[in-house]
Design a protein around this motif. Structure first.
Motif, PDB file in Angstrom:
ATOM      1  N   ARG A   5       0.403  42.527   3.365  1.00 52.81           N
ATOM      2  CA  ARG A   5       1.647  41.834   3.012  1.00 52.81           C
ATOM      3  C   ARG A   5       1.470  41.000   1.760  1.00 52.81           C
TER       4      ARG A   5
ATOM      5  N   ASP B  18       4.143  45.562   9.361  1.00 53.74           N
ATOM      6  CA  ASP B  18       5.445  44.915   9.219  1.00 53.74           C
ATOM      7  C   ASP B  18       5.408  43.997   7.999  1.00 53.74           C
TER       8      ASP B  18
ATOM      9  N   LYS C  91       7.756  42.310   6.783  1.00 48.71           N
ATOM     10  CA  LYS C  91       8.679  41.187   6.901  1.00 48.71           C
ATOM     11  C   LYS C  91       8.149  40.075   7.789  1.00 48.71           C
ATOM     12  N   ALA C  92       6.978  40.263   8.365  1.00 51.39           N
ATOM     13  CA  ALA C  92       6.412  39.225   9.232  1.00 51.39           C
ATOM     14  C   ALA C  92       6.199  37.944   8.446  1.00 51.39           C
TER      15      ALA C  92
END
Length: 226
Positions: free
Chosen positions: A96, A135, A137-138
């Protein structure tokens, strides 16, 4: 742009892995120009000589990188060149962070050749590629620091990296071929943009980029200011 005009830079300090990536690219893009670099300074030297590259495949742990600082610098200094991180680190947080710092993709080194080819193809088509089970968007509370870091200019990123190495203003000035006054101005701007009050606190923030930790807590700020 036709595949015959593609220019790739493989940036990794392990010759065997560079060779494996080169073979993958040569089979996928047989007429492309493929260059290799074993350190961040090698990458920047090639881009300063000719910034018209189509993709950099970047290892996060090669010499000069200092965690995500090297990625930040490349994206700030050469914003038109896409960067795909190819790393042994498969932590979702690292993936991320790489995307948030401007990478166009993140390929774990453990993935097979076919997955790597597909990932590169997706990125060359203008998409962002990450492992499907991550993910993006975490939220881990890092948004504020990342937004602040993204406002640093390329030169300020370099100064912050040198501060982290323990260099004094006069040493940084020598390395960058600028005056000490210019370095002091950069340091002041860095402190303001990061929302910290001392060089020590700025270095703590920079160290968290490298360690993958993202919150500069109150206790640490107090300790840094002590």
């Amino acid at each position: 742009m036709s595949a015959t005009s593609y220019r790739f830079i493989i940036a990794d300090d392990h010759p065997l892995f560079r060779g494996a990536l080169r073979q993958t690219l040569e089979k996928q893009y047989p007429d492309a120009s493929i260059e290799e670099a074993g350190a961040l300074e090698d990458v920047t030297a090639r881009l300063e000589q000719d910034g018209d590259a189509d993709l950099i495949l970047l290892d996060l742990t090669m010499p000069g990188m200092r965690g995500f600082s090297g990625l930040m610098y490349l994206r700030a200094q050469f914003s038109g060149v896409p960067v795909v991180v190819v790393s042994a680190n498969e932590e979702p947080q690292a993936i991320r962070r790489a995307i948030e710092f401007g990478a166009s993709g993140f390929i774990p080194k453990s993935h097979g050749i076919e997955v790597i080819r597909q990932a590169i193809s997706d990125v060359m088509s203008g998409n962002v590629w990450t492992p499907p089970d991550v993910d993006l968007k975490a939220d881990d509370g890092s948004d504020d620091l990342i937004q602040r870091l993204s406002t640093l200019t390329p030169q300020q990123v370099r100064v912050l990296m040198m501060l982290s190495e323990g260099l004094l203003n006069k040493q940084i000035a020598y390395e960058l071929s600028v005056s000490e006054a210019t370095v002091k101005a950069h340091v002041s701007a860095i402190l303001q943009k990061l929302g910290v009050e001392s060089r020590t606190q700025a270095v703590i923030a920079a160290s968290k980029i490298e360690a993958g930790q993202w919150q500069l807590g109150g206790e640490e700020q107090e300790a840094a200011g002590a």
